[in-house]
Design a protein around this motif. Structure first.
Motif, PDB file in Angstrom:
ATOM      1  N   PRO A 310       0.826  -1.211   0.000  1.00 33.49           N
ATOM      2  CA  PRO A 310       0.000   0.000   0.000  1.00 33.49           C
ATOM      3  C   PRO A 310       0.860   1.260   0.000  1.00 33.49           C
ATOM      4  CG  PRO A 310      -0.092  -1.113   2.131  1.00 33.49           C
ATOM      5  CD  PRO A 310       0.699  -1.995   1.226  1.00 33.49           C
ATOM      6  N   THR A 311       0.340   2.296  -0.600  1.00 30.80           N
ATOM      7  CA  THR A 311       1.082   3.549  -0.676  1.00 30.80           C
ATOM      8  C   THR A 311       0.807   4.388   0.567  1.00 30.80           C
ATOM      9  OG1 THR A 311       0.586   3.480  -3.010  1.00 30.80           O
ATOM     10  CG2 THR A 311       1.515   5.520  -2.187  1.00 30.80           C
ATOM     11  N   SER A 312       1.837   5.065   1.031  1.00 28.42           N
ATOM     12  CA  SER A 312       1.657   5.933   2.195  1.00 28.42           C
ATOM     13  C   SER A 312       0.708   7.074   1.856  1.00 28.42           C
ATOM     14  CB  SER A 312       3.023   6.490   2.605  1.00 28.42           C
ATOM     15  OG  SER A 312       2.850   7.691   3.311  1.00 28.42           O
ATOM     16  N   PRO A 313      -0.181   7.403   2.793  1.00 28.78           N
ATOM     17  CA  PRO A 313      -1.104   8.518   2.545  1.00 28.78           C
ATOM     18  C   PRO A 313      -0.365   9.847   2.368  1.00 28.78           C
ATOM     19  CG  PRO A 313      -1.576   7.429   4.660  1.00 28.78           C
ATOM     20  CD  PRO A 313      -0.392   6.746   4.078  1.00 28.78           C
ATOM     21  N   ASP A 314       0.883   9.906   2.873  1.00 28.68           N
ATOM     22  CA  ASP A 314       1.656  11.144   2.736  1.00 28.68           C
ATOM     23  C   ASP A 314       2.267  11.298   1.340  1.00 28.68           C
ATOM     24  OD1 ASP A 314       1.111  11.538   5.368  1.00 28.68           O
ATOM     25  OD2 ASP A 314       2.960  10.549   6.051  1.00 28.68           O
ATOM     26  N   ASN A 315       2.249  10.233   0.598  1.00 32.73           N
ATOM     27  CA  ASN A 315       2.856  10.291  -0.739  1.00 32.73           C
ATOM     28  C   ASN A 315       2.008  11.184  -1.644  1.00 32.73           C
ATOM     29  OD1 ASN A 315       3.965   9.896  -3.226  1.00 32.73           O
ATOM     30  ND2 ASN A 315       4.176   7.663  -3.012  1.00 32.73           N
ATOM     31  N   LYS A 316       2.589  12.313  -2.038  1.00 25.14           N
ATOM     32  CA  LYS A 316       1.806  13.265  -2.847  1.00 25.14           C
ATOM     33  C   LYS A 316       1.657  12.797  -4.287  1.00 25.14           C
ATOM     34  CE  LYS A 316       1.915  17.458  -0.280  1.00 25.14           C
ATOM     35  NZ  LYS A 316       3.076  17.718   0.581  1.00 25.14           N
ATOM     36  N   ARG A 317       2.529  11.895  -4.662  1.00 28.61           N
ATOM     37  CA  ARG A 317       2.447  11.381  -6.029  1.00 28.61           C
ATOM     38  C   ARG A 317       2.386   9.855  -6.010  1.00 28.61           C
ATOM     39  NH1 ARG A 317       6.651  15.832  -8.578  1.00 28.61           N
ATOM     40  NH2 ARG A 317       5.121  17.498  -8.494  1.00 28.61           N
ATOM     41  N   PRO A 318       1.297   9.320  -5.521  1.00 29.20           N
ATOM     42  CA  PRO A 318       1.198   7.862  -5.405  1.00 29.20           C
ATOM     43  C   PRO A 318       1.267   7.199  -6.775  1.00 29.20           C
ATOM     44  CG  PRO A 318      -0.931   8.891  -5.050  1.00 29.20           C
ATOM     45  CD  PRO A 318       0.057   9.996  -5.156  1.00 29.20           C
ATOM     46  N   PRO A 319       1.945   6.078  -6.840  1.00 32.42           N
ATOM     47  CA  PRO A 319       2.163   5.464  -8.151  1.00 32.42           C
ATOM     48  C   PRO A 319       0.881   4.941  -8.792  1.00 32.42           C
ATOM     49  CG  PRO A 319       2.894   4.004  -6.393  1.00 32.42           C
ATOM     50  CD  PRO A 319       2.526   5.295  -5.743  1.00 32.42           C
ATOM     51  N   ILE A 320       0.839   5.063 -10.098  1.00 36.20           N
ATOM     52  CA  ILE A 320      -0.180   4.360 -10.874  1.00 36.20           C
ATOM     53  C   ILE A 320       0.414   2.991 -11.166  1.00 36.20           C
ATOM     54  CG2 ILE A 320      -1.316   4.267 -13.125  1.00 36.20           C
ATOM     55  CD1 ILE A 320      -1.238   7.457 -12.900  1.00 36.20           C
ATOM     56  N   LEU A 321      -0.293   1.948 -10.798  1.00 38.66           N
ATOM     57  CA  LEU A 321       0.276   0.601 -10.906  1.00 38.66           C
ATOM     58  C   LEU A 321      -0.143  -0.107 -12.197  1.00 38.66           C
ATOM     59  CD1 LEU A 321      -0.320  -0.465  -7.201  1.00 38.66           C
ATOM     60  CD2 LEU A 321       1.834   0.290  -8.224  1.00 38.66           C
ATOM     61  N   ALA A 322      -1.352   0.156 -12.618  1.00 41.28           N
ATOM     62  CA  ALA A 322      -1.837  -0.496 -13.851  1.00 41.28           C
ATOM     63  C   ALA A 322      -2.366   0.587 -14.792  1.00 41.28           C
ATOM     64  CB  ALA A 322      -2.941  -1.498 -13.522  1.00 41.28           C
ATOM     65  N   LEU A 323      -1.865   0.564 -16.008  1.00 40.53           N
ATOM     66  CA  LEU A 323      -2.257   1.577 -17.002  1.00 40.53           C
ATOM     67  C   LEU A 323      -2.896   0.864 -18.194  1.00 40.53           C
ATOM     68  CD1 LEU A 323      -2.135   4.527 -18.036  1.00 40.53           C
ATOM     69  CD2 LEU A 323       0.162   4.019 -18.911  1.00 40.53           C
ATOM     70  N   VAL A 324      -4.129   1.232 -18.473  1.00 42.16           N
ATOM     71  CA  VAL A 324      -4.867   0.602 -19.581  1.00 42.16           C
ATOM     72  C   VAL A 324      -5.105   1.654 -20.657  1.00 42.16           C
ATOM     73  CG1 VAL A 324      -7.002  -0.582 -20.257  1.00 42.16           C
ATOM     74  CG2 VAL A 324      -6.030  -0.963 -17.973  1.00 42.16           C
ATOM     75  N   ILE A 325      -4.652   1.385 -21.866  1.00 39.48           N
ATOM     76  CA  ILE A 325      -4.834   2.347 -22.963  1.00 39.48           C
ATOM     77  C   ILE A 325      -5.897   1.806 -23.928  1.00 39.48           C
ATOM     78  CG2 ILE A 325      -3.657   3.747 -24.711  1.00 39.48           C
ATOM     79  CD1 ILE A 325      -2.124   3.971 -22.217  1.00 39.48           C
ATOM     80  N   CYS A 326      -6.878   2.627 -24.207  1.00 41.69           N
ATOM     81  CA  CYS A 326      -7.955   2.255 -25.142  1.00 41.69           C
ATOM     82  C   CYS A 326      -8.018   3.299 -26.260  1.00 41.69           C
ATOM     83  CB  CYS A 326      -9.300   2.213 -24.440  1.00 41.69           C
ATOM     84  SG  CYS A 326      -9.381   1.097 -23.034  1.00 41.69           S
ATOM     85  N   PRO A 327      -8.452   2.921 -27.443  1.00 43.83           N
ATOM     86  CA  PRO A 327      -8.435   3.893 -28.539  1.00 43.83           C
ATOM     87  C   PRO A 327      -9.572   4.906 -28.541  1.00 43.83           C
ATOM     88  CG  PRO A 327      -9.138   1.754 -29.351  1.00 43.83           C
ATOM     89  CD  PRO A 327      -8.781   1.570 -27.915  1.00 43.83           C
ATOM     90  N   THR A 328     -10.641   4.672 -27.844  1.00 44.14           N
ATOM     91  CA  THR A 328     -11.751   5.635 -27.877  1.00 44.14           C
ATOM     92  C   THR A 328     -12.252   5.938 -26.474  1.00 44.14           C
ATOM     93  OG1 THR A 328     -13.497   3.969 -28.011  1.00 44.14           O
ATOM     94  CG2 THR A 328     -12.563   4.709 -30.104  1.00 44.14           C
ATOM     95  N   ARG A 329     -12.937   7.042 -26.366  1.00 47.42           N
ATOM     96  CA  ARG A 329     -13.517   7.440 -25.081  1.00 47.42           C
ATOM     97  C   ARG A 329     -14.516   6.416 -24.592  1.00 47.42           C
ATOM     98  NH1 ARG A 329     -15.332  13.567 -26.716  1.00 47.42           N
ATOM     99  NH2 ARG A 329     -13.283  14.328 -27.301  1.00 47.42           N
TER     100      ARG A 329
END
Ligand SMILES: Nc1ncnc2c1ncn2[C@@H]1O[C@H](COP(=O)(O)OP(=O)(O)OP(=O)(O)O)[C@@H](O)[C@H]1O
Length: 743
Positions: A310-329
């Motif tokens: 888990p990310t610390s609540p103090d972390n101002k830039r918490p990591p994005i762990l999973a990134l899903v790219i789709c071609p349309t909105r």
């Protein structure tokens, strides 16, 4: 559900020759076939060696408040060939201008084939037509003259409708330096999902073998021998297997959510990919439309997040762990919704959508106040975010899983600059999944820029069946342009008469042509909605949701709805005009026949578009004759009995409907066209010209192109083709082409 026509309007079908496709080398007739590739990845710079056009868009995201619904957002791209795109394409170094959200469209390959010379196109097309389809007019009583539309006075009703918004955004200059060769020499150190099974090397090996055996047995073949080993699913189109999700090491909360969603057993693609992904492998997966690819990549992605500290609540830039790219909105929103379904019992995991359509500042604020671990994005908007949102790139450094949904589309030329930028922003040590219903050979090469060298290609498409579903009946019709509108109307009326719960999608070539067709069909009192890039995002979202739940409705759309969108129970997909390519045809068709259900697809082409059929020759698409809609012919032969087999309840209604069907087919369409606003016709004409200019076979013979465009103009009832600004004609390479009117 085949169309049912009155006796005299029956279609006659002529089967096209069928050949097997080119997949034999990796499709063995088993339910899924995968192989491990160890070939060297080509350099990113070599693959992306052509000039590229960076695509910009706005940013938008939403949050999932504690397991609630995605409030989103969306944005992005639309697959269209509007005239303005031409202009921007031709100015790759120009500054981008931010337009309003409804102008923020999907980015496409707008440069395809643009600068190449093609000689003798007309001859080739004509000779193909003559040789292969000389019988196309047999049985056709469709004899209305083009000139019947001429001399018609155009009148604008002055209704409050959206007009053509002029030139769209211009793109930025290139921003990314060339990639080094290191890009494709990826580390073999596995993060992410691999952690699930990698406590000890030995254990990992055992697990690997166990999972591989499980996978091999599950989808019916022995990898080494490459032969089919299982027959428990007889139907080649069965999309569900007998494998349960709880047979795999998934978190109990995910299993609970799957159960709540009613996902009892896995689909073929889920069964085939999950064990490989759980092992930590990169995967390129090909599976037919509507067979559960979204869950196939989301479920293991969520497992990675679950296993991460888990990310610390103090972390101002918490990591994005999973990134899903789709071609349309639409697709991005849909994926986020599916993610929320799977996250129902994971209150600490959040999903956001970055797709544009709302103000950047607002989105940045939301992103800051409600950080997520899973981000679903469209490429142009994500790139904007990377470049304009402070700290965002730092957050992307936490990515352990990258998913490219509709991978072939994302990796083709229209998106490559954005994808290139995104790949440079995420860690090389990650797991990557590429999913699509279509994976052309040339795109497989490009996949190597995103995947590790030892990735597995999992092909769930059976040899010989093509990429489409057997239970979806596919036909094509050839009619000259001046008949397209009335043919469309006739087909729709016939389908509606035959299907109480009809749900039809009509695909048009561009946004402005979509608008024109929607206006026309609206004038004809059909119950319809329209979706295309020129509509505000909020409208698109609303209509999309409405259509998902509706029956008795027609959706007239551009290619924003072509890929991935999961509308249940679509009874008919009608494609009018040339699809952008074979893949787009398949994806559009894939909006029907989902989850093993029946469906129907009709492709309407002009004679000079018939060459496109050669790219579908391995698909079970057959030729259908045109229904008769010539009022003169029909008036002579319309006894009451003529209409009795229409399947409509009352005889009286049959009569009324039948008369309308045939008389209105031409007459009503012509009448309705008079009510369509002039500016919409002008916009459609320009968009049409731009779209076909980008089609290799047609756009290279400019004189012929203009002749055809003017034929389209006449089909809208215009005496003279609308004038086009000289500047635009110049950008399109159409200056001084005879037949065009410049202003
Ligand atoms: N295991 C399952 N059991 C039952 N239904 C499922 C299962 N997995 C997914 N579905 C449902 O199947 C439908 C189609 O799924 P999805 O939209 O992911 O298909 P797809 O393969 O991505 O299609 P496309 O190629 O058109 O994008 C969705 O409604 C989804 O909820």
């Amino acid at each position: 559900m085949p169309l049912k026509f009155p006796r005299r309007i029956q279609f006659i079908t002529y089967p096209l020759p069928r050949t097997t496709n080119n997949l034999a080398s990796f499709s063995s007739g088993s339910r899924a076939y995968h192989y491990n590739t160890s070939s060297s990845s080509p350099l990113l710079s070599r693959i992306f060696s052509l000039n590229h056009f960076p695509i910009g868009s706005h940013i938008n995201f939403s949050t999932r408040p504690n397991g609630g619904e995605t409030r989103a957002s969306r944005s992005l791209i639309e697959d269209e060939e509007e005239l303005s795109n031409w202009v921007t394409d031709l100015r790759p170094g120009s500054l981008r201008v931010h337009l309003t959200s409804d102008d923020d469209d999907d980015d496409v390959d707008r440069s395809r084939g643009r600068n190449q010379e093609f000689r003798g196109t007309r001859n080739k097309v004509d000779s193909f037509r003559e040789n292969r389809f000389s019988d196309r007019d047999k049985g056709s009583n469709f004899r209305s003259s083009q000139s019947s539309f001429r001399g018609r006075k155009e009148r604008s009703l002055g209704r409050d409708r959206e007009g053509y918004k002029g030139l769209r955004k211009q793109r930025r200059g290139d921003v990314l330096d060339g990639e080094s060769s290191d890009e494709d020499v990826k580390s073999l150190v596995m993060g992410g999902i691999g952690d699930l099974l990698s406590e000890e090397d030995e254990e990992e090996d055992e697990d690997h073998e166990f999972l591989k055996k499980k996978a091999a047995s599950a989808f019916g073949f022995d990898k080494q021998k490459g032969v089919e080993a299982r027959n428990d699913v007889k139907s080649s189109d069965s999309y569900l297997t007998k494998t349960r999700f709880d047979q795999y090491p998934l978190s109990p909360l995910s299993l609970k959510a799957l159960n709540d969603a009613g996902y009892e057993t896995m689909t073929v693609v889920q069964e085939a990919t999950l064990p490989i992904i759980l092992k930590g492998k990169d995967v390129l997966a090909k599976a037919k439309t509507g067979t559960g690819k979204t869950v196939a990549f989301l479920l293991p992605s969520i497992e990675v997040v679950v296993k991460s500290p888990p990310t610390s609540p103090d972390n101002k830039r918490p990591p994005i762990l999973a990134l899903v790219i789709c071609p349309t909105r639409e697709l991005a929103n849909q994926a986020a919704t599916e993610a929320n379904t799977l996250l129902k019992h994971h209150p600490t995991i959040g999903v956001q959508v970055v797709i544009g359509g709302t103000r950047l500042g607002l989105e940045q604020k939301r992103m800051q106040t409600n950080p997520c671990q899973i981000l679903v994005a469209t490429p142009g908007r994500l790139k904007d975010h990377i470049e304009n949102t402070p700290g965002f790139e730092t957050r992307l450094k936490g990515v352990k899983v990258l998913v490219l949904d509709e991978a072939d589309h994302l990796l083709d030329m229209g998106f490559r600059k954005d994808i290139e930028r995104i790949l440079s922003a995420v860690p090389k040590e990650r797991q990557t999944f590429l999913f699509s219903a279509t994976v052309p050979e040339e795109v497989r090469q490009m996949c190597l820029v995103a995947l590790r060298r030892d990735h597995e290609f999992i092909n769930c498409v059976h040899e010989g069946t093509g990429e489409t579903h057997q239970q979806v009946r596919q036909t094509h019709m050839i009619a000259s342009l001046d008949k397209h509108f009335s043919l469309l109307y006739t087909l729709l009326r016939a389908h509606i008469a035959d299907n109480v719960d009809y749900k039809v999608i009509v695909f048009c070539t561009t946004a402005m042509v979509t608008k024109l067709v929607a206006d026309l069909l609206g004038e004809l009192n059909l119950n319809l909605r329209e979706i295309h890039s020129r509509k505000p995002q909020s409208y698109r979202t609303r209509v999309s949701n409405e259509f998902r739940k509706s029956k008795g409705l027609i959706l007239v759309t551009s290619d924003v709805s072509a890929r991935g969108v999961d509308y249940p129970d679509v009874t008919l997909v009608l494609q009018v005009g040339l699809p952008k390519d074979r893949e787009q045809y398949i994806h559009r068709l894939g909006r029907t026949g989902r989850k093993g259900k029946e469906g129907e697809g009709i492709l309407v082409l002009a004679p000079w578009e018939e060459y496109f059929l050669s790219s579908l020759k391995d698909l079970p698409i057959t030729k259908s004759s045109l229904p008769s809609t010539d009022p003169e012919t029909v008036k002579k032969v319309k006894p009451l009995s003529y209409f009795t087999d229409l399947g409509v309840a009352s005889r009286r209604l049959n009569l009324e409907w039948g008369i309308k069907l045939v008389e209105n087919g031409m007459y009503q369409v012509q009448k309705a066209l008079c009510h369509v606003e002039m500016r919409n016709k002008e916009a459609a004409y320009q968009a049409w010209l731009g779209y076909y200019n980008s089609q290799k076979m047609i756009g290279r013979d400019k004189e012929r192109l203009v002749e055809l465009a003017n034929e389209f103009s006449r089909s809208m009832g215009l005496d003279n083709p609308p004038a086009i600004p000289k500047l635009i004609l110049g950008k399109m390479g159409l200056k001084n082409v005879p037949g065009l009117r410049a202003k």
